[in-house]
Design a protein around this motif. Structure first.
Motif, PDB file in Angstrom:
ATOM      1  N   VAL A 266       0.814  -1.222   0.000  1.00 16.77           N
ATOM      2  CA  VAL A 266       0.000   0.000   0.000  1.00 16.77           C
ATOM      3  C   VAL A 266       0.847   1.272   0.000  1.00 16.77           C
ATOM      4  CG1 VAL A 266      -1.528   1.386   1.464  1.00 16.77           C
ATOM      5  CG2 VAL A 266      -2.152  -0.950   0.870  1.00 16.77           C
ATOM      6  N   PRO A 267       1.864   1.416   0.870  1.00 18.33           N
ATOM      7  CA  PRO A 267       2.630   2.679   0.873  1.00 18.33           C
ATOM      8  C   PRO A 267       3.317   2.982  -0.443  1.00 18.33           C
ATOM      9  CG  PRO A 267       3.069   1.410   2.878  1.00 18.33           C
ATOM     10  CD  PRO A 267       2.318   0.515   1.939  1.00 18.33           C
ATOM     11  N   VAL A 268       3.635   1.960  -1.228  1.00 18.42           N
ATOM     12  CA  VAL A 268       4.350   2.174  -2.494  1.00 18.42           C
ATOM     13  C   VAL A 268       3.534   3.040  -3.438  1.00 18.42           C
ATOM     14  CG1 VAL A 268       5.300   1.012  -4.524  1.00 18.42           C
ATOM     15  CG2 VAL A 268       5.602   0.007  -2.239  1.00 18.42           C
ATOM     16  N   PHE A 269       2.214   2.906  -3.396  1.00 19.16           N
ATOM     17  CA  PHE A 269       1.364   3.635  -4.338  1.00 19.16           C
ATOM     18  C   PHE A 269       1.248   5.123  -4.002  1.00 19.16           C
ATOM     19  CE2 PHE A 269       0.048  -0.776  -4.665  1.00 19.16           C
ATOM     20  CZ  PHE A 269       0.028  -0.952  -6.036  1.00 19.16           C
ATOM     21  N   PHE A 270       1.770   5.524  -2.850  1.00 12.37           N
ATOM     22  CA  PHE A 270       1.790   6.945  -2.505  1.00 12.37           C
ATOM     23  C   PHE A 270       3.098   7.600  -2.929  1.00 12.37           C
ATOM     24  CE2 PHE A 270      -1.519   5.335   0.242  1.00 12.37           C
ATOM     25  CZ  PHE A 270      -2.440   6.364   0.271  1.00 12.37           C
TER      26      PHE A 270
END
Length: 456
Positions: A266-270
């Motif tokens: 999830v954090p990668v997409f930010f």
């Protein structure tokens, strides 16, 4: 004449306390009677609902925020029986309110027709397949989800309204995450557990959901929006951070492998631009080094014994066989257990009358859809997901920072949903309502004709 009028008014004023006292006594007596005869929380619940309806009519985003709390509250038994009744009623209210407030000539939100077509295919498949009793909850969940999608897409159009909605999501995540943490810390009895390679028995919490995988699937699609709230919030950022932490712990306590993998990504997409190439591997390494030991032991059970892998492969192979037998509309909505039992594929290990009953679903969303709704359902579902991804990517490229962050959260949500649903089927449970509701947020954020993706 003036004196007479004064005496009448004075007498009325003298009677006012008596009238108020009588009304109060009557309401108190009514409360006691209703609490004794029906339920002690009925009267307060009706009053709270009336206040919520009034607040929603004034600011619809308030009702949308409250709607995100209904599924976890119904799981806890707070909303009475049947647990889905108030959720469905509230979705209907939001849908009707959105249609009523819709401007003349305003186009329908993005991919509305595709979701309606998915419901039509489900109904046709349900009827042709023999109207299986297992299909009723699925059909009801899908219809309620369409109501939520339409209402939210029409009512949540501006950044301020999205803030309200994300606040409701954060409240739901914090509530469920806190319950999961409590069950984990106190060692609450659970129906699901696993053995570590060392032989220790580790319980998996469900926090009111039917299965720990449902809990993981519920939280992992909501956490991206909570993170977005923490990034753009000007006030109360600590509340979003706390909700994200509780949600993360809830996914961990569920020990749902699909949800854990999705959560890590999830954090990668930010991240944006070249930073993805540099920071993504670093973030993955950091998470691998700091992850609790039980996470590694949970994944080690896959290599320790091939039974779980073989079980999933069994489900997937049988689902593909069911699809081949009914390629257009599938075996029928809700008929996967029956179709699994009737399949002629040799080597199946879960049969009626044995210790291992047929599985409730295929443990893979795409195969499940193909098996029960055929090619028609699968094509429409892929169209919905592709359309949502297109809108999310456009929002992510917006010049407005809050809209761009929201777009990143939408992309992360879709990716987490797809990853988790390679091993589970969250659309079959109450969590499915949330998927349609989140798609409504994405559709509402995109205004046709605006290339920057900002809502008017």
């Amino acid at each position: 004449m003036t004196g007479v009028a004064g005496r009448v008014i004075g007498r009325d004023l003298d009677l006012a306390p008596v009238v108020l006292a009588g009304a109060g006594a009557g309401l108190g007596a009514a409360f006691v009677v209703v609490a004794w005869a029906v339920h002690p929380l009925l009267v307060p619940g009706v009053l709270a609902l009336a206040v919520l309806v009034a607040a929603t009519l004034r600011e619809p985003a308030v009702g949308v925020a409250a709607g995100f709390l209904l599924v976890p509250l119904s799981n806890l038994g707070v909303l009475g029986q049947p647990p889905w009744a108030l959720t469905t009623a509230w979705g209907t209210f939001l849908c009707l309110l959105g249609l009523w407030r819709r401007r003349a000539g305003e186009p329908l939100p993005a991919f509305t027709l595709a979701i309606a077509a998915f419901l039509v295919v489900a109904v046709v498949s349900f009827v042709i397949g023999g109207a299986s009793a297992n299909g009723h909850p699925e059909l009801r969940s899908l219809a309620t989800g369409l109501l939520y999608f339409t209402g939210i897409a029409l009512l949540v159009r501006t950044g301020r309204q999205r803030t309200w909605a994300v606040g409701g999501i954060a409240a739901a995540v914090a509530l469920v995450g806190a319950i999961a943490a409590y069950e984990r810390v106190t060692g609450a009895v659970t129906a699901q557990a696993f053995f570590t390679p060392d032989g220790a028995l580790v319980g998996r919490v469900a926090a009111g959901f039917g299965h720990p995988n449902e809990l993981g699937g519920f939280l992992v699609v909501l956490v991206p929006f909570v993170l977005a709230g923490a990034i753009v919030a000007r006030r109360g950022r600590w509340a979003f951070v706390a909700a994200a932490a509780l949600g993360t712990y809830g996914v961990y306590a569920s020990f749902s492998r699909g949800a854990l993998v999705a959560l890590v990504l999830v954090p990668v997409f930010f991240l944006r631009g070249r930073r993805v190439l540099v920071l993504a591997p670093t973030l993955a390494l950091l998470l691998a080094l700091t992850a609790p030991g039980l996470v590694g032991e949970r994944f080690a059970t896959l290599t320790q014994s091939g039974s779980e892998v073989a079980t999933r492969v069994d489900f997937w192979r049988t689902a593909a066989e069911i699809w081949q037998e009914s390629p257009v509309l599938g075996a029928g909505l809700g008929r996967f257990p029956e179709a699994y039992a009737e399949s002629r594929l040799p080597g199946r290990g879960f049969l009626p009358g044995t210790l291992s009953e047929p599985p409730p679903h295929a443990h893979n969303l795409l195969l499940q859809t193909a098996a029960t709704e055929g090619l028609a359902g699968l094509v429409v579902l892929l169209l919905i997901l592709a359309s949502a991804a297109s809108v999310a990517l456009r929002l992510r490229r917006s010049d407005d920072r809050s809209t761009a962050v929201f777009g990143s959260a939408a992309v992360a949500f879709l990716a987490a949903f797809l990853i988790h649903n390679q091993f589970d089927v969250t659309l079959l449970e109450g969590t499915g309502i949330y998927v349609w509701a989140l798609l409504g947020l994405v559709a509402g954020a995109w205004t046709p004709g605006r290339h920057d993706g900002t809502a008017t």
